[in-house]
Motif scaffolding. Structure first.
Motif, PDB file in Angstrom:
ATOM      1  N   ASP A  29      54.039  66.802  64.815  1.00 46.91           N
ATOM      2  CA  ASP A  29      54.578  65.635  64.118  1.00 46.91           C
ATOM      3  C   ASP A  29      54.427  65.729  62.593  1.00 46.91           C
ATOM      4  OD1 ASP A  29      51.833  65.407  64.103  1.00 46.91           O
ATOM      5  OD2 ASP A  29      51.806  63.281  64.629  1.00 46.91           O
ATOM      6  N   VAL A  30      54.324  66.953  62.070  1.00 47.62           N
ATOM      7  CA  VAL A  30      54.151  67.169  60.634  1.00 47.62           C
ATOM      8  C   VAL A  30      55.301  66.561  59.839  1.00 47.62           C
ATOM      9  CG1 VAL A  30      55.312  69.424  60.615  1.00 47.62           C
ATOM     10  CG2 VAL A  30      53.588  68.916  58.880  1.00 47.62           C
ATOM     11  N   LEU A  31      54.988  66.100  58.632  1.00 50.89           N
ATOM     12  CA  LEU A  31      56.009  65.642  57.688  1.00 50.89           C
ATOM     13  C   LEU A  31      55.919  66.508  56.443  1.00 50.89           C
ATOM     14  CD1 LEU A  31      55.800  61.755  57.916  1.00 50.89           C
ATOM     15  CD2 LEU A  31      57.569  63.270  58.828  1.00 50.89           C
ATOM     16  N   ILE A  32      57.061  67.027  56.010  1.00 48.58           N
ATOM     17  CA  ILE A  32      57.131  67.856  54.813  1.00 48.58           C
ATOM     18  C   ILE A  32      57.911  67.081  53.766  1.00 48.58           C
ATOM     19  CG2 ILE A  32      57.967  70.018  53.808  1.00 48.58           C
ATOM     20  CD1 ILE A  32      57.383  69.954  57.486  1.00 48.58           C
ATOM     21  N   LEU A  33      57.264  66.808  52.651  1.00 48.94           N
ATOM     22  CA  LEU A  33      57.895  66.075  51.555  1.00 48.94           C
ATOM     23  C   LEU A  33      58.057  67.023  50.380  1.00 48.94           C
ATOM     24  CD1 LEU A  33      55.658  64.032  53.028  1.00 48.94           C
ATOM     25  CD2 LEU A  33      56.833  62.449  51.542  1.00 48.94           C
ATOM     26  N   GLU A  34      59.306  67.149  49.937  1.00 46.79           N
ATOM     27  CA  GLU A  34      59.607  68.067  48.848  1.00 46.79           C
ATOM     28  C   GLU A  34      60.745  67.457  48.047  1.00 46.79           C
ATOM     29  OE1 GLU A  34      60.293  72.843  48.243  1.00 46.79           O
ATOM     30  OE2 GLU A  34      60.675  71.984  50.203  1.00 46.79           O
ATOM     31  N   GLY A  35      60.545  67.358  46.736  1.00 44.99           N
ATOM     32  CA  GLY A  35      61.566  66.710  45.913  1.00 44.99           C
ATOM     33  C   GLY A  35      61.730  65.273  46.365  1.00 44.99           C
ATOM     34  N   SER A  36      62.939  64.880  46.654  1.00 45.95           N
ATOM     35  CA  SER A  36      63.177  63.503  47.110  1.00 45.95           C
ATOM     36  C   SER A  36      63.418  63.452  48.613  1.00 45.95           C
ATOM     37  CB  SER A  36      64.380  62.912  46.373  1.00 45.95           C
ATOM     38  OG  SER A  36      65.542  63.668  46.674  1.00 45.95           O
ATOM     39  N   GLY A  37      63.119  64.539  49.331  1.00 49.31           N
ATOM     40  CA  GLY A  37      63.405  64.583  50.756  1.00 49.31           C
ATOM     41  C   GLY A  37      62.157  64.601  51.619  1.00 49.31           C
TER      42      GLY A  37
END
Length: 145
Positions: A55-63
């Motif tokens: 259930d990982v969340l990857i946040l990069e830039g605005s996404g």
């Protein structure tokens, strides 16, 4: 007096044991992050998947991406970018409470990518949880300036 010396020696030993366990946990957390970066650079999606929680969340830039979205999308371009960069960690702070760890890292990244000279400061915040004997990334956020 001898009793006091014995008590002091036991306390020093116990504090050293606690510090060794803490350092061992920190080492395992950093190994998980290093394995993830290596998997990205080597374009090894199986190895990257093994270090990430389902259930990982990857946040990069605005996404924001799920594991499946990241591995099918940004993963490949991140590998190309990271393999072209020289990365130097400027500061890193590791905090662990129970089965949760978070690592904040500031890095200098320099290199040539897409025929452009790159010189940036990268910021990363990774949250990991211990699953069995392994640390898994549950969230990671990257930004740069």
């Amino acid at each position: 007096m001898k009793s006091l010396i014995k008590i002091f020696a036991v306390l020093v030993f116990l504090s050293g044991t606690v510090m060794a366990q803490t350092n061992q946990k920190e080492t395992k957390v950093l190994e998980a992050l290093e394995n993830f970066k290596t998997a990205i650079i080597e374009n090894d999606s199986d190895a990257a998947s093994n270090v990430m929680a389902d259930d990982v969340l990857i946040l990069e830039g605005s996404g924001m991406e799920t594991k499946k979205e990241y591995l099918s999308h940004h993963f490949h371009s991140d590998g190309k970018f990271l393999s072209a960069m020289y990365r130097e960690i400027l500061t890193q702070k590791i905090s662990i409470e129970g089965n949760t760890a978070w690592v904040s890292t500031v890095s200098s990244m320099k290199g040539t990518y897409s025929e452009r000279e790159i010189d940036l400061t990268s910021l990363e915040l990774a949250v990991l949880k211990k699953e069995g004997s392994d640390w898994k990334i549950t969230a990671i956020h990257w930004s740069s300036r």
